[in-house]
Write a protein that holds these residues in place. Structure first.
Motif, PDB file in Angstrom:
ATOM      1  N   UNK A 269       0.812  -1.216   0.000  1.00 41.42           N
ATOM      2  CA  UNK A 269       0.000   0.000   0.000  1.00 41.42           C
ATOM      3  C   UNK A 269       0.843   1.263   0.000  1.00 41.42           C
ATOM      4  N   UNK A 270       1.947   1.259   0.763  1.00 43.63           N
ATOM      5  CA  UNK A 270       2.733   2.490   0.861  1.00 43.63           C
ATOM      6  C   UNK A 270       3.398   2.865  -0.458  1.00 43.63           C
ATOM      7  N   UNK A 271       3.648   1.879  -1.329  1.00 37.80           N
ATOM      8  CA  UNK A 271       4.274   2.166  -2.615  1.00 37.80           C
ATOM      9  C   UNK A 271       3.258   2.385  -3.728  1.00 37.80           C
ATOM     10  N   UNK A 272       2.159   1.664  -3.700  1.00 34.78           N
ATOM     11  CA  UNK A 272       1.271   1.629  -4.852  1.00 34.78           C
ATOM     12  C   UNK A 272      -0.100   2.256  -4.628  1.00 34.78           C
ATOM     13  N   UNK A 273      -0.592   2.249  -3.400  1.00 36.34           N
ATOM     14  CA  UNK A 273      -1.898   2.848  -3.133  1.00 36.34           C
ATOM     15  C   UNK A 273      -1.754   4.315  -2.750  1.00 36.34           C
ATOM     16  N   UNK A 274      -0.728   4.620  -1.957  1.00 31.55           N
ATOM     17  CA  UNK A 274      -0.512   6.015  -1.550  1.00 31.55           C
ATOM     18  C   UNK A 274      -0.299   6.933  -2.759  1.00 31.55           C
ATOM     19  N   UNK A 275       0.574   6.561  -3.741  1.00 29.10           N
ATOM     20  CA  UNK A 275       0.717   7.442  -4.911  1.00 29.10           C
ATOM     21  C   UNK A 275      -0.601   7.645  -5.658  1.00 29.10           C
ATOM     22  N   UNK A 276      -1.402   6.593  -5.762  1.00 28.03           N
ATOM     23  CA  UNK A 276      -2.690   6.737  -6.439  1.00 28.03           C
ATOM     24  C   UNK A 276      -3.593   7.716  -5.691  1.00 28.03           C
ATOM     25  N   UNK A 277      -3.514   7.671  -4.354  1.00 28.26           N
ATOM     26  CA  UNK A 277      -4.309   8.612  -3.560  1.00 28.26           C
ATOM     27  C   UNK A 277      -3.774  10.030  -3.695  1.00 28.26           C
ATOM     28  N   UNK A 278      -2.435  10.158  -3.684  1.00 28.03           N
ATOM     29  CA  UNK A 278      -1.825  11.486  -3.814  1.00 28.03           C
ATOM     30  C   UNK A 278      -2.180  12.129  -5.150  1.00 28.03           C
ATOM     31  N   UNK A 279      -2.146  11.328  -6.219  1.00 33.82           N
ATOM     32  CA  UNK A 279      -2.428  11.840  -7.554  1.00 33.82           C
ATOM     33  C   UNK A 279      -3.924  11.882  -7.863  1.00 33.82           C
ATOM     34  N   UNK A 280      -4.733  11.376  -6.886  1.00 33.10           N
ATOM     35  CA  UNK A 280      -6.180  11.345  -7.024  1.00 33.10           C
ATOM     36  C   UNK A 280      -6.607  10.627  -8.308  1.00 33.10           C
ATOM     37  N   UNK A 281      -5.980   9.466  -8.561  1.00 29.11           N
ATOM     38  CA  UNK A 281      -6.314   8.671  -9.734  1.00 29.11           C
ATOM     39  C   UNK A 281      -7.646   7.959  -9.527  1.00 29.11           C
ATOM     40  N   UNK A 282      -8.411   7.810 -10.582  1.00 27.41           N
ATOM     41  CA  UNK A 282      -9.690   7.118 -10.475  1.00 27.41           C
ATOM     42  C   UNK A 282      -9.490   5.628 -10.211  1.00 27.41           C
ATOM     43  N   UNK A 283      -8.472   5.040 -10.834  1.00 22.85           N
ATOM     44  CA  UNK A 283      -8.164   3.627 -10.634  1.00 22.85           C
ATOM     45  C   UNK A 283      -7.098   3.503  -9.552  1.00 22.85           C
ATOM     46  N   UNK A 284      -7.459   2.926  -8.403  1.00 22.92           N
ATOM     47  CA  UNK A 284      -6.517   2.806  -7.296  1.00 22.92           C
ATOM     48  C   UNK A 284      -5.341   1.901  -7.653  1.00 22.92           C
ATOM     49  N   UNK A 285      -5.514   1.041  -8.658  1.00 17.01           N
ATOM     50  CA  UNK A 285      -4.448   0.120  -9.065  1.00 17.01           C
ATOM     51  C   UNK A 285      -3.704   0.599 -10.302  1.00 17.01           C
ATOM     52  N   UNK A 286      -3.893   1.847 -10.690  1.00 16.53           N
ATOM     53  CA  UNK A 286      -3.256   2.353 -11.909  1.00 16.53           C
ATOM     54  C   UNK A 286      -1.736   2.283 -11.811  1.00 16.53           C
ATOM     55  N   UNK A 287      -1.190   2.562 -10.630  1.00 17.21           N
ATOM     56  CA  UNK A 287       0.263   2.510 -10.454  1.00 17.21           C
ATOM     57  C   UNK A 287       0.772   1.085 -10.660  1.00 17.21           C
ATOM     58  N   UNK A 288       0.033   0.105 -10.146  1.00 14.97           N
ATOM     59  CA  UNK A 288       0.434  -1.297 -10.273  1.00 14.97           C
ATOM     60  C   UNK A 288       0.485  -1.704 -11.738  1.00 14.97           C
ATOM     61  N   UNK A 289      -0.580  -1.395 -12.487  1.00 11.98           N
ATOM     62  CA  UNK A 289      -0.625  -1.795 -13.898  1.00 11.98           C
ATOM     63  C   UNK A 289       0.515  -1.150 -14.677  1.00 11.98           C
ATOM     64  N   UNK A 290       0.865   0.069 -14.351  1.00  8.32           N
ATOM     65  CA  UNK A 290       1.934   0.765 -15.057  1.00  8.32           C
ATOM     66  C   UNK A 290       3.294   0.136 -14.790  1.00  8.32           C
ATOM     67  N   UNK A 291       3.468  -0.420 -13.599  1.00 10.80           N
ATOM     68  CA  UNK A 291       4.772  -0.927 -13.188  1.00 10.80           C
ATOM     69  C   UNK A 291       5.044  -2.363 -13.611  1.00 10.80           C
ATOM     70  N   UNK A 292       4.034  -3.101 -14.035  1.00  8.85           N
ATOM     71  CA  UNK A 292       4.230  -4.511 -14.396  1.00  8.85           C
ATOM     72  C   UNK A 292       5.249  -4.654 -15.523  1.00  8.85           C
ATOM     73  N   UNK A 293       5.191  -3.767 -16.507  1.00 10.37           N
ATOM     74  CA  UNK A 293       6.110  -3.838 -17.636  1.00 10.37           C
ATOM     75  C   UNK A 293       7.565  -3.622 -17.253  1.00 10.37           C
ATOM     76  N   UNK A 294       7.789  -2.987 -16.122  1.00  8.35           N
ATOM     77  CA  UNK A 294       9.154  -2.809 -15.610  1.00  8.35           C
ATOM     78  C   UNK A 294       9.545  -3.957 -14.704  1.00  8.35           C
ATOM     79  N   UNK A 295       8.598  -4.431 -13.900  1.00 10.71           N
ATOM     80  CA  UNK A 295       8.898  -5.437 -12.885  1.00 10.71           C
ATOM     81  C   UNK A 295       9.312  -6.781 -13.481  1.00 10.71           C
ATOM     82  N   UNK A 296       8.632  -7.239 -14.514  1.00  9.54           N
ATOM     83  CA  UNK A 296       8.924  -8.564 -15.070  1.00  9.54           C
ATOM     84  C   UNK A 296      10.326  -8.646 -15.689  1.00  9.54           C
ATOM     85  N   UNK A 297      10.737  -7.665 -16.517  1.00 13.48           N
ATOM     86  CA  UNK A 297      12.125  -7.716 -17.020  1.00 13.48           C
ATOM     87  C   UNK A 297      13.154  -7.626 -15.893  1.00 13.48           C
ATOM     88  N   UNK A 298      12.885  -6.807 -14.873  1.00 12.51           N
ATOM     89  CA  UNK A 298      13.805  -6.699 -13.754  1.00 12.51           C
ATOM     90  C   UNK A 298      13.934  -8.025 -13.005  1.00 12.51           C
TER      91      UNK A 298
END
Length: 311
Positions: A269-298
């Motif tokens: 939550x502190x990495x992925x939900x808090x930024x969504x709340x700070x940016x007031x994104x409609x999708x609370x999981x938007x940060x997660x979906x954006x990061x998947x493309x980086x996480x798998x190659x890493x």
């Protein structure tokens, strides 16, 4: 000597302020639930040592009861969206300088306090420096932006209300990892994985370790919680003892593999939900979906790094 008590006191006073402000927020229909939740969290940080294990256990159950019965709500505290937009337009990217004060202070303190022996507990110097960085950023922001003195606390409460109970999820899950380790979950996982990893396959053990770290982190929301389990299951018995891997490399890169899981889970939550709340994104999981493309190659790179550098 400054140590963890200073950090706990600072955090406890902050959550106590959130509790008081929540109780005074008549716009929040669930203000009593918010006040009780943040107040109990403040109590755990300010007087946890005095409560003892049983008392802290009851406190955690109370927190779960408040959150589980839907007693947390969102008030109307803090600055308005119009004011935030006006200030963002006025100061632009310079606002990020305040955020950089915190890691800069943490880094400087970590290396600087070692030259001032007796001032800060050397085992807790990074956490103390991080807390001092937060205080310095607060003072800098007040002097530069000149908001109302209560604005930082109101904005902090607004953020905590937006995140809700998930704000304490990392602490809960880290504790769960320690409980799992003491309960022998790592040994059970190791026995299960022994039937999956081909006999004598070093690369199979490496993949099982890094992928397991990522998956356990996704479930538990915290790589520090996943590490005791996966270290007891695969890293220590197989990669280090059986195959002679360098413990420092295996453990360090294994944690990085776990952090790849952090990028792909709302449980962090502190990495992925808090930024969504700070940016007031409609999708609370938007940060997660954006990061998947980086996480798998890493994750794949970390797996190869253990193969190349640990043996």
């Amino acid at each position: 000597m400054i140590g963890l008590p200073f950090v706990y006191t600072l955090a406890g006073l902050t959550f106590l302020a959130f509790a008081v402000l929540s109780l005074r927020d008549a716009s929040n229909r669930k203000r009593w639930g918010n006040g009780a939740f943040w107040g109990l969290l403040a109590l755990s940080m300010l007087a946890g040592d005095r409560l003892g294990d049983f008392g802290n256990g009851l406190l955690v159950l109370a927190l779960v009861a408040i959150a589980g019965t839907g007693q947390l709500g969102r008030g109307a505290g803090g600055t308005t969206a119009v004011v935030r937009a006006e200030r963002a337009a006025r100061y632009g990217n310079k606002l990020f300088l305040l955020a950089l004060v915190i890691p800069a202070t943490a880094l400087a303190g970590t290396f600087g306090f070692e030259h001032l022996p007796g001032l800060v507990n050397p085992k807790q110097v990074t956490l103390v420096s991080l807390a001092l960085g937060a205080l310095l950023a607060l003072v800098t922001g007040l002097a530069w932006l000149r908001p109302h003195p209560a604005a930082p606390l109101q904005e902090g409460r607004r953020l905590m209300d937006s995140v809700g109970w998930a704000a304490i999820l990392p602490q809960m899950l880290a504790s769960l990892g320690a409980v799992f380790a003491l309960a022998g979950v790592g040994d059970v996982v190791g026995q299960l994985m022994s039937g999956v990893i081909p006999a004598g396959s070093k690369i199979g053990a490496i993949i099982a370790f890094t992928v397991g770290m990522a998956l356990f982190t996704m479930v538990m929301g915290n790589a520090f919680a996943a590490f005791p389990v996966m270290a007891a299951a695969i890293a220590v018995p197989l990669l280090i003892h059986q195959y002679g891997g360098d413990p420092a490399v295996v453990c360090a890169i294994g944690m990085l593999a776990g952090f790849c899981g952090t990028l792909m889970t709302p449980m962090a939550a502190n990495f992925n939900i808090v930024p969504a709340a700070l940016l007031e994104l409609k999708d609370r999981n938007a940060v997660v979906w954006t990061q998947v493309g980086t996480a798998l190659p890493l994750l794949a790179v970390n797996t190869l790094f253990i193969w190349w550098f640990a043996f």
